[in-house]
Design an enzyme around this catalytic site. Sequence first.
Site, PDB file in Angstrom:
ATOM      1  N   GLY A  11      57.439 -97.843 -23.732  1.00 55.38           N
ATOM      2  CA  GLY A  11      58.306 -98.050 -24.887  1.00 55.38           C
ATOM      3  C   GLY A  11      57.557 -98.354 -26.166  1.00 55.38           C
ATOM      4  N   ARG A  87      70.468-109.532 -32.074  1.00 48.96           N
ATOM      5  CA  ARG A  87      69.899-109.569 -30.732  1.00 48.96           C
ATOM      6  C   ARG A  87      71.001-109.692 -29.677  1.00 48.96           C
ATOM      7  NH1 ARG A  87      65.964-111.778 -33.968  1.00 48.96           N
ATOM      8  NH2 ARG A  87      63.817-111.164 -33.539  1.00 48.96           N
ATOM      9  N   ASP A 150      57.302-115.195 -34.137  1.00 44.08           N
ATOM     10  CA  ASP A 150      57.790-116.106 -35.171  1.00 44.08           C
ATOM     11  C   ASP A 150      56.623-116.865 -35.801  1.00 44.08           C
ATOM     12  OD1 ASP A 150      60.420-115.343 -34.493  1.00 44.08           O
ATOM     13  OD2 ASP A 150      60.517-116.896 -32.947  1.00 44.08           O
ATOM     14  N   ARG A 153      54.487-114.352 -37.893  1.00 45.53           N
ATOM     15  CA  ARG A 153      55.144-114.074 -39.173  1.00 45.53           C
ATOM     16  C   ARG A 153      55.027-115.256 -40.123  1.00 45.53           C
ATOM     17  NH1 ARG A 153      60.344-111.236 -36.409  1.00 45.53           N
ATOM     18  NH2 ARG A 153      59.774-109.057 -36.804  1.00 45.53           N
ATOM     19  N   HIS A 178      64.711-117.855 -30.553  1.00 45.32           N
ATOM     20  CA  HIS A 178      64.019-116.661 -31.045  1.00 45.32           C
ATOM     21  C   HIS A 178      65.004-115.678 -31.682  1.00 45.32           C
ATOM     22  CE1 HIS A 178      60.909-113.683 -31.458  1.00 45.32           C
ATOM     23  NE2 HIS A 178      61.471-112.845 -30.597  1.00 45.32           N
ATOM     24  N   MET A 229      55.154-107.053 -32.833  1.00 47.24           N
ATOM     25  CA  MET A 229      55.548-107.695 -31.576  1.00 47.24           C
ATOM     26  C   MET A 229      54.499-107.463 -30.508  1.00 47.24           C
ATOM     27  SD  MET A 229      57.838-109.566 -30.062  1.00 47.24           S
ATOM     28  CE  MET A 229      56.632-110.298 -28.947  1.00 47.24           C
TER      29      MET A 229
END
Length: 329
Positions: A11, A87, A150, A153, A178, A229
Amino acid sequence: MVSVAVLGAAGGIGQPLSLLLMLTPGISRLSLYDIVNMPGVAADISHINSNVSVEHHAGAAQLRRALQGIDIVVIPAGVPRKPGMTRDDLFSVNASIVRELTEAVADTCPRALIAIIANPVNSTVPIAAEVLKSRHVYDPRRLFGVTTLDSVRASRFVRDLRPETDAAELHIPIVGGHSGNTIVPLLSMATPRLELTPAEAEGLVQRIQYGGDEVVKAKEGRGSATLSMAHAAARFTNSLVVAFKGTLTVELALVPLAADPGGAQQIRRFGAGQLEYFAVPVELGQAGVQRIVALPTEPNTLERKGIEIAASVLRENIDKGVSYITGTK
């Protein structure tokens, strides 16, 4: 040496994550699994000049084979977010994926450390826990929701505001969950210390909480945060590898607070209350969570309010995940 399985390796997150793990010291074997496209991905990655052995497995019939002898399982499998989706919108699809994958882990490598990336993490971690409980192999120390993005970032966004800052050396504790307002950056506890105006702090919190929306919008419906990610997940996995080999290390993660009941008392007092799961700094060891690391000071008034809001939303997210497996409301 350490054997790592990536479930969802073909993916958008799985491919760059697998690439980065090929370059991670300490990993001896990389087992790549997905339902499609695995031979090509594995062939491509296996040409990288590292000492990691690569194997691939495709389809449900090969899932348990992919997990044999595995020490660390990383789960980026699932559908990505699209514009307008939260999400929670991903829940109906990704919940069943995480359930099925965790069942295979419980049956094949029940002592493995499990890192959940599949969103919504606030619910998929409880789903995984309930599956492990039903198989009588649950160890709260060995289950993690990967919230590292998180933290990544937060450091980067501060540097965007203060270009003289070294993002790699800036550490900001982030607690809660999250997604959205369950993400609570504790800017007052940053090291090195940050000097921010109230407006700057408010803007940073908002951007950290909803940073994923920036990527979803910028990709115009063609995906969500995959590269950043993958970087964050590789960092967390590397920390698990280092810990598994005997060197204690600290990361932020959404964990069952039962992993360290004594250490959890501080965050419970700060607003987590009786929640079963909460993102906190944890010291990692060979068996997973060695201890929950205490925050250096008390949160300020705005941060405490943020924790209270996060706890309220997180409670609903957790209940949704638990009820998906147990059937309770």
